[in-house]
Design a protein around this motif. Structure first.
Motif, mmCIF file in Angstrom:
data_model
loop_
_atom_site.group_PDB
_atom_site.id
_atom_site.type_symbol
_atom_site.label_atom_id
_atom_site.label_comp_id
_atom_site.label_asym_id
_atom_site.label_seq_id
_atom_site.Cartn_x
_atom_site.Cartn_y
_atom_site.Cartn_z
ATOM 1 N N TYR A 1 48.010 52.203 57.163
ATOM 2 C CA TYR A 1 46.725 51.577 57.483
ATOM 3 C C TYR A 1 46.823 50.080 57.188
ATOM 4 O O TYR A 1 47.473 49.681 56.215
ATOM 5 N N SER A 2 46.149 49.276 58.016
ATOM 6 C CA SER A 2 46.142 47.832 57.718
ATOM 7 C C SER A 2 45.056 47.575 56.684
ATOM 8 O O SER A 2 43.974 48.141 56.766
ATOM 9 N N PRO A 3 45.356 46.698 55.691
ATOM 10 C CA PRO A 3 44.373 46.398 54.651
ATOM 11 C C PRO A 3 43.286 45.509 55.211
ATOM 12 O O PRO A 3 43.467 44.861 56.230
ATOM 13 N N ASN A 4 42.078 45.501 54.580
ATOM 14 C CA ASN A 4 41.079 44.498 55.005
ATOM 15 C C ASN A 4 40.992 43.435 53.911
ATOM 16 O O ASN A 4 41.458 43.636 52.795
ATOM 17 N N ASP A 5 40.390 42.290 54.265
ATOM 18 C CA ASP A 5 40.394 41.136 53.340
ATOM 19 C C ASP A 5 39.699 41.478 52.028
ATOM 20 O O ASP A 5 40.187 41.132 50.951
ATOM 21 N N GLU A 6 38.590 42.233 52.151
ATOM 22 C CA GLU A 6 37.816 42.567 50.934
ATOM 23 C C GLU A 6 38.728 43.325 49.970
ATOM 24 O O GLU A 6 38.817 43.036 48.784
ATOM 25 N N CYS A 7 39.486 44.232 50.539
ATOM 26 C CA CYS A 7 40.378 45.058 49.713
ATOM 27 C C CYS A 7 41.444 44.178 49.082
ATOM 28 O O CYS A 7 41.713 44.253 47.877
ATOM 29 N N LEU A 8 42.026 43.280 49.883
ATOM 30 C CA LEU A 8 43.075 42.401 49.350
ATOM 31 C C LEU A 8 42.511 41.524 48.234
ATOM 32 O O LEU A 8 43.128 41.358 47.179
ATOM 33 N N ALA A 9 41.293 41.017 48.463
ATOM 34 C CA ALA A 9 40.680 40.139 47.437
ATOM 35 C C ALA A 9 40.516 40.927 46.141
ATOM 36 O O ALA A 9 40.846 40.471 45.051
ATOM 37 N N GLU A 10 40.082 42.165 46.283
ATOM 38 C CA GLU A 10 39.849 42.986 45.078
ATOM 39 C C GLU A 10 41.160 43.249 44.344
ATOM 40 O O GLU A 10 41.226 43.246 43.128
#
Ligand code: P6P
Length: 335
Positions: free
Chosen positions: A128-137
């Protein structure tokens, strides 16, 4: 690299992936993740082969070892942000990732209880590709353990951002089946080169097929509509030929036969397990993505598996998968 053999070109998985990257179908990061997964599968293939050859070795451990092999290959790829495994209670954030940050879900050795009898087993994965919110967290790793769960749950929307899915079947030959969203391809491990070599392109599941693959030992536990469906398959009808039953008891083996020969594989809910046995994220969703890419269907009996919004990592869902006409026939009986 391609190898010439008796006049035709041999395309290895590595060179096939590079061609997809050159064509812009996948980026360099995903190419690296997929290569690391194929490396894990090669290692697991030799572990399984040895386990089958050296009887009495503690096969129970093999799924644990396979999990370590998969995790280590993904970590050393440097492109994996989080891994969620059938063998781990919670998802794990990967320290070594510095780009890509893909979320990879996998069952490292599905059907491992069959190894003692040398029955097919397999590794199943989804990317799955990560989303920005997830990466920020993930950056702010103060509450890392909760982040991973939230990331996997809110990122892993099978219907929207499942980028790639596949499995490796450890059987009479080792077969790597993959989709990156442009059809389904299979590669066979050539022990001479130690390489996966392209063997089938754009695989299409036959539109119908008279093979059904259910564990009928659970028949008494199924609801009446499902019993009627199964009874109907056994009725020879005007053609005089009923369906044939084939059940290996290993999802990868049963699915691979369905992909190539057509028919339907089902693991229904029953009175004892209200959501069935198979896991959404790393069994049902990847297999349904492959089935749809091959012109088939993956359903929970009422909706596309890929439309199901995950609520928790190891969530179970009923699974009916295979030829489009067979799955639609099943859905009519269950309506
Ligand atoms: P049953 C193996 O344990 C597995 O997860 C799948 O590979 C397989 O299709 C299914 O369970 C078999 O379950 O209840 O029929 O033995």
């Amino acid at each position: 690299e391609t190898k010439k053999k008796s006049g035709y070109e041999i395309l290895t998985l590595t060179s096939w992936l590079l061609k997809q990257e050159q064509a812009g179908v996948i980026d360099a990061e995903l190419t690296i993740v997929l290569s690391s997964i194929s490396m894990a599968c090669k290692q697991i293939a030799s572990l399984v082969q040895r386990a089958v050859n050296i009887q009495g070795e503690d096969q129970k451990k093999l799924d644990v070892v396979s999990n370590e092999v998969f995790s280590n290959c993904l970590k050393s790829s440097g492109r994996t942000g989080i891994i969620a495994s059938e063998e781990e209670d919670v998802p794990v954030a990967v320290e070594e990732s510095y780009s890509g940050n893909y979320i990879v879900v996998f069952d490292p050795l599905d059907g491992s209880s069959n190894i003692d009898a040398a029955v097919s087993t397999g590794s199943i994965f989804g990317i799955y590709s990560p989303n920005d919110e997830c990466l920020a967290e993930i950056e702010d790793d103060s509450t890392l353990d909760k982040v991973e769960q939230r990331c996997v749950i809110n990122v892993c929307q099978p219907g929207s951002n499942l980028l790639a899915a596949g499995y490796c079947m450890y059987s009479s030959s080792v077969i790597f089946v993959l989709t990156i969203g442009k059809g389904v391809f299979s590669f066979t491990l050539d022990p001479m080169y130690g390489e996966f070599v392209l063997t089938q392109e754009s695989i299409q599941i036959p539109k119908s097929g008279k093979i059904y693959s259910f564990n009928e030992g659970n028949y008494q536990l199924w609801d009446d509509k499902l019993k009627k469906y199964i009874d109907d398959l056994k009725d020879p009808g005007p053609s005089g030929k009923p369906y044939s039953a084939r059940y290996i008891g290993s999802l990868v083996g049963d699915f691979h036969r369905t992909l190539l020969y057509g028919g339907i594989y089902g693991y229904p809910r029953d009175k004892k397990s209200k959501n069935g046995k198979l896991r959404l994220l790393y069994e049902c969703a990847p297999m349904s993505f492959i089935a749809e890419q091959a012109g088939g269907k993956g359903s929970d009996g009422h909706q596309r598996v890929l439309d199901i919004k995950p609520e928790e990592i190891h969530q179970r869902v009923p699974l009916y998968i295979g030829s489009v006409e067979e799955v639609e026939k099943l859905e009519k009986f269950l309506a």
